[in-house]
Enzyme design. Structure first.
Site, short mmCIF file in Angstrom:
data_model
loop_
_atom_site.label_atom_id
_atom_site.label_comp_id
_atom_site.label_asym_id
_atom_site.label_seq_id
_atom_site.Cartn_x
_atom_site.Cartn_y
_atom_site.Cartn_z
N ILE A 1 6.16 7.67 2.02
CA ILE A 1 4.84 7.38 1.47
C ILE A 1 3.84 6.95 2.55
O ILE A 1 2.64 6.81 2.26
CB ILE A 1 4.91 6.31 0.36
CG1 ILE A 1 5.44 4.98 0.89
CG2 ILE A 1 5.74 6.82 -0.82
CD1 ILE A 1 5.34 3.83 -0.12
N ALA B 1 7.82 -1.44 -0.71
CA ALA B 1 7.06 -2.45 0.03
C ALA B 1 7.87 -2.94 1.23
O ALA B 1 9.10 -2.83 1.27
CB ALA B 1 6.72 -3.64 -0.87
N TYR B 2 7.15 -3.49 2.19
CA TYR B 2 7.75 -4.21 3.30
C TYR B 2 7.86 -5.66 2.83
O TYR B 2 6.86 -6.34 2.65
CB TYR B 2 6.85 -4.11 4.53
CG TYR B 2 7.40 -4.72 5.80
CD1 TYR B 2 7.76 -3.92 6.87
CD2 TYR B 2 7.56 -6.11 5.95
CE1 TYR B 2 8.26 -4.47 8.06
CE2 TYR B 2 8.05 -6.66 7.11
CZ TYR B 2 8.40 -5.84 8.16
OH TYR B 2 8.89 -6.39 9.33
N TYR C 1 2.33 -10.91 5.31
CA TYR C 1 2.82 -10.24 4.11
C TYR C 1 1.81 -10.35 2.97
O TYR C 1 1.42 -9.36 2.35
CB TYR C 1 4.17 -10.84 3.69
CG TYR C 1 4.66 -10.38 2.34
CD1 TYR C 1 5.09 -9.08 2.13
CD2 TYR C 1 4.71 -11.27 1.26
CE1 TYR C 1 5.55 -8.66 0.88
CE2 TYR C 1 5.16 -10.87 0.02
CZ TYR C 1 5.58 -9.57 -0.17
OH TYR C 1 6.02 -9.16 -1.41
#
Length: 283
Positions: A38, A61-62, A126
């Protein structure tokens, strides 16, 4: 509908796959990085168009919160840029998107549950990348539903529940932070809420979802050990300063769920009931 799920091997993606069978009117395209990168905009556009995708549930997600502090470029690419690519691609087809966000968009200085109208103020890389993603997906796709969640766990993947069970069986004593409070979220409950939204129709906007109730990480650990039958490990309460981490954690992460409950008519389980269900599955 043809529905694309990204991050299908993660906790939430795995739970979604379990309940897909009950929604067999739709075709689900479960992808992780092996099936679809993605972070590659052209690859995203090609996949969405070739498979005639009608909606996207973005679970990718990270999530390595501490590592993100020194890995800002990759965290930004995966958490901010990639969701924008997905949103832009699905908008071209007139489709919808559900994007999963986090309590880390807030700094945790509140003394009452956060509502969707509270102004975000992230204190970490984050949290900043996830907030930027919220703004991006809302801009690029008109029919976007953003769901902020917190303290996610599941019988799949790595999480606090599994770690506490493992350490509780390995150690005689354990220290857990007691001055950070919030609400655990069983990924299976979140997956069920997502599917309810899909079936009833996407109402664009920001929503909060976690289980009901409020506890500290220390109380959570104690409950995990009790429900897992672990009584040989003493759990000690720690202050945040006793357990320094590269990324700042919100001291108060309680989310107000009124909006999603009213919009979709859902009942959200109490955190301990869901925890017991998860631990039963693990055992």
């Amino acid at each position: 509908m043809n529905i694309l799920i990204t991050g299908c091997k993660g906790q939430l993606g795995s739970e979604l796959q379990l309940i897909e069978q009950a929604h067999n009117l739709h075709q689900f395209f479960n992808t992780d990085v092996e099936e679809l990168d993605i972070c590659d905009q052209k690859a995203v556009e090609k996949y969405v168009n070739e498979n005639a995708i009608d909606g996207i549930i973005n679970c990718a997600a990270y999530t390595a919160v501490d590592k993100a502090e020194s890995d800002k470029e990759l965290c930004t690419t995966l958490n901010t840029m990639a969701p924008a690519y997905l949103a832009n691609a699905i908008e071209q087809r007139g489709g919808w998107m559900i994007h999963i966000s986090t309590d880390y968009v807030f700094n945790g200085k509140n003394c009452r549950p956060y509502t969707e109208d509270d102004t975000p103020s992230p204190d970490s890389v984050y949290g900043s990348t996830k907030l930027a993603a919220e703004l991006g997906v809302s801009k690029f796709c008109k029919r976007t539903m953003i769901i902020r969640t917190a303290w996610l766990y599941s019988s799949f993947g790595k999480n606090f529940v599994k770690t506490m069970i493992r350490l509780g069986r390995e150690k005689s004593e354990l220290g857990v932070v007691a001055d950070q409070v919030g609400t655990p979220t069983y990924a299976r409950d979140l997956a069920a809420a997502i599917m309810t939204a899909v079936e009833q129709g996407i109402v664009p906007g920001v929503y909060h979802f976690s289980n009901e109730g409020v506890i500290s990480w220390y109380d959570f650990a104690k409950a995990i050990h009790r429900l897992a039958g672990i009584n040989t490990c003493k759990v000690r309460p720690l202050h945040t300063e006793d357990y320094p981490t590269p990324a700042k954690r919100p001291a108060y992460s309680v989310l107000d769920k009124t909006k999603i409950k009213k919009t979709y008519g859902i009942e959200i389980p109490y955190w301990e009931e869901s925890l017991a269900d998860c631990i039963a599955k693990l055992q």
